[in-house]
Write an enzyme that holds these catalytic residues in place. Structure first.
Site, PDB file in Angstrom:
ATOM      1  N   GLY A   5       0.801  -1.230   0.000  1.00 13.62           N
ATOM      2  CA  GLY A   5       0.000   0.000   0.000  1.00 13.62           C
ATOM      3  C   GLY A   5       0.828   1.272   0.000  1.00 13.62           C
ATOM      4  O   GLY A   5       0.298   2.366   0.198  1.00 13.62           O
ATOM      5  N   ASP A  54      -5.995  -0.308 -17.152  1.00  6.72           N
ATOM      6  CA  ASP A  54      -6.251   0.332 -15.850  1.00  6.72           C
ATOM      7  C   ASP A  54      -5.444   1.621 -15.703  1.00  6.72           C
ATOM      8  O   ASP A  54      -5.648   2.376 -14.758  1.00  6.72           O
ATOM      9  CB  ASP A  54      -5.918  -0.630 -14.694  1.00  6.72           C
ATOM     10  CG  ASP A  54      -4.540  -1.243 -14.825  1.00  6.72           C
ATOM     11  OD1 ASP A  54      -4.265  -1.877 -15.859  1.00  6.72           O
ATOM     12  OD2 ASP A  54      -3.720  -1.080 -13.911  1.00  6.72           O
ATOM     13  N   ASN A  55      -4.541   1.874 -16.642  1.00  7.16           N
ATOM     14  CA  ASN A  55      -3.779   3.121 -16.599  1.00  7.16           C
ATOM     15  C   ASN A  55      -4.256   4.099 -17.673  1.00  7.16           C
ATOM     16  O   ASN A  55      -3.575   5.073 -17.978  1.00  7.16           O
ATOM     17  CB  ASN A  55      -2.280   2.842 -16.784  1.00  7.16           C
ATOM     18  CG  ASN A  55      -1.705   2.086 -15.597  1.00  7.16           C
ATOM     19  OD1 ASN A  55      -2.244   2.141 -14.500  1.00  7.16           O
ATOM     20  ND2 ASN A  55      -0.612   1.376 -15.815  1.00  7.16           N
TER      21      ASN A  55
HETATM   22  P1  AMP Z   1       0.410   0.326 -11.071  1.00  4.61           P
HETATM   23  O1  AMP Z   1       1.492  -0.556 -11.575  1.00  4.61           O
HETATM   24  O2  AMP Z   1       0.856   1.358 -10.095  1.00  4.61           O
HETATM   25  O3  AMP Z   1      -0.441   0.881 -12.168  1.00  4.61           O
HETATM   26  O4  AMP Z   1      -0.547  -0.638 -10.212  1.00  4.61           O
HETATM   27  C1  AMP Z   1      -1.164  -1.798 -10.710  1.00  4.61           C
HETATM   28  C2  AMP Z   1      -2.035  -2.377  -9.609  1.00  4.61           C
HETATM   29  O5  AMP Z   1      -1.247  -2.780  -8.499  1.00  4.61           O
HETATM   30  C3  AMP Z   1      -3.082  -1.426  -9.050  1.00  4.61           C
HETATM   31  O6  AMP Z   1      -4.211  -2.162  -8.692  1.00  4.61           O
HETATM   32  C4  AMP Z   1      -2.377  -0.856  -7.846  1.00  4.61           C
HETATM   33  O7  AMP Z   1      -3.254  -0.347  -6.886  1.00  4.61           O
HETATM   34  C5  AMP Z   1      -1.609  -2.068  -7.326  1.00  4.61           C
HETATM   35  N1  AMP Z   1      -0.391  -1.698  -6.604  1.00  4.61           N
HETATM   36  C6  AMP Z   1       0.770  -1.248  -7.134  1.00  4.61           C
HETATM   37  N2  AMP Z   1       1.688  -1.048  -6.175  1.00  4.61           N
HETATM   38  C7  AMP Z   1       1.086  -1.345  -5.012  1.00  4.61           C
HETATM   39  C8  AMP Z   1       1.511  -1.347  -3.640  1.00  4.61           C
HETATM   40  N3  AMP Z   1       2.737  -0.992  -3.299  1.00  4.61           N
HETATM   41  N4  AMP Z   1       0.595  -1.715  -2.715  1.00  4.61           N
HETATM   42  C9  AMP Z   1      -0.643  -2.101  -3.048  1.00  4.61           C
HETATM   43  N5  AMP Z   1      -1.095  -2.131  -4.307  1.00  4.61           N
HETATM   44  C10 AMP Z   1      -0.237  -1.764  -5.278  1.00  4.61           C
HETATM   45 MG    MG Z   2      -2.002   1.886 -12.409  1.00  4.99          MG
END
Ligand code: AMP
Ligand code: MG
Length: 483
Positions: free
Chosen positions: A120, A246-247
């Site tokens: 998180g 999702d991005n």
């Molecule tokens: P991202 O790569 O930041 O676009 O994230 C992809 C997914 O992983 C999303 O659902 C984020 O909320 C989750 N996520 C990424 N990093 C973390 C983290 N450190 N803790 C919890 N969830 C994460």
């Molecule tokens: Mg993301």
């Protein structure tokens, strides 16, 4: 200023209520005064004590209704329903003087029901990268989320090595992603999907409720904005790197920064994301992937639209992107997009890009040098940059002719070109230097770089150090994808 919570109140079932967690020894390291003023946010938030009260006190203005949103997404082409705000929280919405709604979202807020096995947290490194990139793109005129503030801490987090946790408040029209619609569509929750559409029409696509087919108009608008956005990425040499659905924002803005890069040497197949060996999200794949992602989104419109309508909406993507890209690239080369010499201009543009690619010339710096192109002279300094001089000469002959025929004064053209070719570019080797210093507690270079990025087309003595292309060690830096 009034804070609103329309998403949390009306779409309660589309997420979970979660409060932000304060990190060990939190400090406010940066506050975006310009943005706060634009949005009419309380000026007292620039002071840590007031901002932290809003974020962490019982019933604070920014945690009263904070929530984690649920979504899914196609990651590298594969559907993943297990996504959501795993470390981000929608804090509140604010409405500016133009009646535009803006989300205030805290990234790195702490665990949520969607964190899966992750912590998180966001690390300082990735938070700085996002802050700088969103400022850089904004001042280049590329639609993007913005950064309101950066909070640093001494809370240890573990990635490839131990790092420190940080947070930022991100601002954009909404945090609605393609993946929101996909999730409620694929998980067969038509009522929730419908409430999402209804919400969009109420708050974000309001004017489309008056037309004959609101859903078609909404999809067309997203297609249009996405096409224009990606055209801008291509023209400015920006590689996003993680174009998972999702991005992708429904507002056609650059969103969720990860291992992005502005091109240094012009390599059209450049891959900034080291977790993407196949190059799905390489620089020159971005336009195609944009359309792939829109197809994934469009599927969620099938309860409301006929296949022919969807095809029609998607068919405008390519011409919109090409038109926008063409306009931008004409401006960069100082060419007027007159119909009569369209073919000649295309040839000049394509051969120039070929020349840059064959010789792996620095994309932004070479364009900037081209602003000085002199139709009355031999352009020796520019010419000497190229190994294949005859090839450059041949190109320069056509270019000179085209510029001469346009009949606008040389000074006027050069001035205009300087307004389309940035002198200051957010290069990864500079970002890395900012990060290295910030990790030692020194934010001076961070603030200076922000100052430079605000005026990317100007040559200001104090910011010259941010204008140089990378030395050899600074090219193709391995940017860790963990964030
Ligand atoms: P991202 O790569 O930041 O676009 O994230 C992809 C997914 O992983 C999303 O659902 C984020 O909320 C989750 N996520 C990424 N990093 C973390 C983290 N450190 N803790 C919890 N969830 C994460
Ligand atoms: Mg993301």
């Amino acid at each position: 200023m009034k804070l609103d919570h329309s998403f949390a109140e009306e779409l309660t079932l589309l997420g979970s209520e979660v409060k932000p967690i304060r990190l060990k020894n939190s400090r406010l390291a940066a506050f975006n005064h310009d943005l706060a003023t634009e949005l009419n946010l309380p000026s007292e938030w620039q002071h840590e004590i007031h901002l932290f009260k809003a974020l962490y006190a019982d019933d604070g203005a920014l945690n009263r209704c904070s929530m984690a949103q649920k979504y899914g997404g196609h990651q590298f082409g594969h559907w993943n329903p297990e996504l959501g705000d795993g470390r981000g929280l929608l804090l509140a919405e604010t409405i500016d003087k133009q009646n535009q709604r803006w989300d205030l979202h805290l990234k790195g807020a702490g665990p949520t029901p969607y964190s899966r096995f992750a912590d998180g947290r966001a690390v300082l490194r990735s938070t700085i990268r996002e802050y700088l990139a969103s400022e850089a793109l904004h001042y280049l005129g590329i639609p993007t989320s913005r950064a309101l503030c950066l909070i640093v801490s001494d809370e240890p987090v573990y990635r490839e090595k131990q790092e420190r946790a940080a947070k930022m408040i991100r601002v954009c029209q909404s945090h609605l992603r393609f993946g929101h619609f996909e999730y409620f569509y694929h998980s067969k929750q038509p009522q929730k999907l419908q409430s999402l559409f209804d919400y969009c029409f109420k708050y974000h696509f309001t004017e489309y409720t008056k037309v004959e087919s609101p859903y078609l108009a909404m999809l067309e608008k997203i297609v249009h904005d996405t096409a224009k956005l990606i055209a801008k990425w291509q023209a400015f040499g920006f590689n996003h790197g993680v174009m998972n659905t999702d991005n992708m924002s429904i507002h056609g803005i650059t969103f969720d920064y990860g291992p992005y890069a502005f091109l240094d040497d012009f390599e059209p197949t450049f891959i900034c994301n080291h977790s993407d060996p196949q190059g799905r999200y390489s620089f020159d794949s971005q336009p195609g992937i944009g359309l792939w992602n829109l197809n994934a989104l469009a599927q969620t419109f099938t309860p409301h639209l006929e296949i022919e309508q969807i095809k029609h909406a998607l068919s405008s993507y390519e011409p919109t992107l090409l038109k926008e890209y063409s306009a931008l690239i004409h401006n960069k080369l100082g060419l007027l997009p007159a119909a009569s010499n369209g073919q000649v201009n295309s040839h000049i543009i394509n051969t120039w890009l070929d020349l840059l690619a064959i010789e792996k010339k620095d994309y932004s710096a070479t364009f900037r040098q081209l602003c000085q192109f002199d139709i009355f002279n031999d352009n020796q300094r520019l010419r000497d940059q190229f190994i294949h001089r005859e090839r450059f000469d041949e190109w320069a002959k056509h270019y000179t002719l085209a510029l001469t025929e346009q009949g606008i004064s040389q000074t006027q053209r050069q001035t205009q070109m300087r307004q389309h070719n940035p002198h200051i570019v957010l290069r990864n080797y500079l970002v890395q230097q900012v990060i290295d210093r910030a990790e030692e507690g020194n934010f001076e270079m961070f603030h200076q770089f922000i100052g430079a990025l605000k005026k990317p087309y100007e040559e200001i003595e104090a910011y010259q150090k941010f204008s140089a292309p990378p030395p050899d060690w600074g090219k193709q830096l391995e940017i860790s994808c963990s964030s």
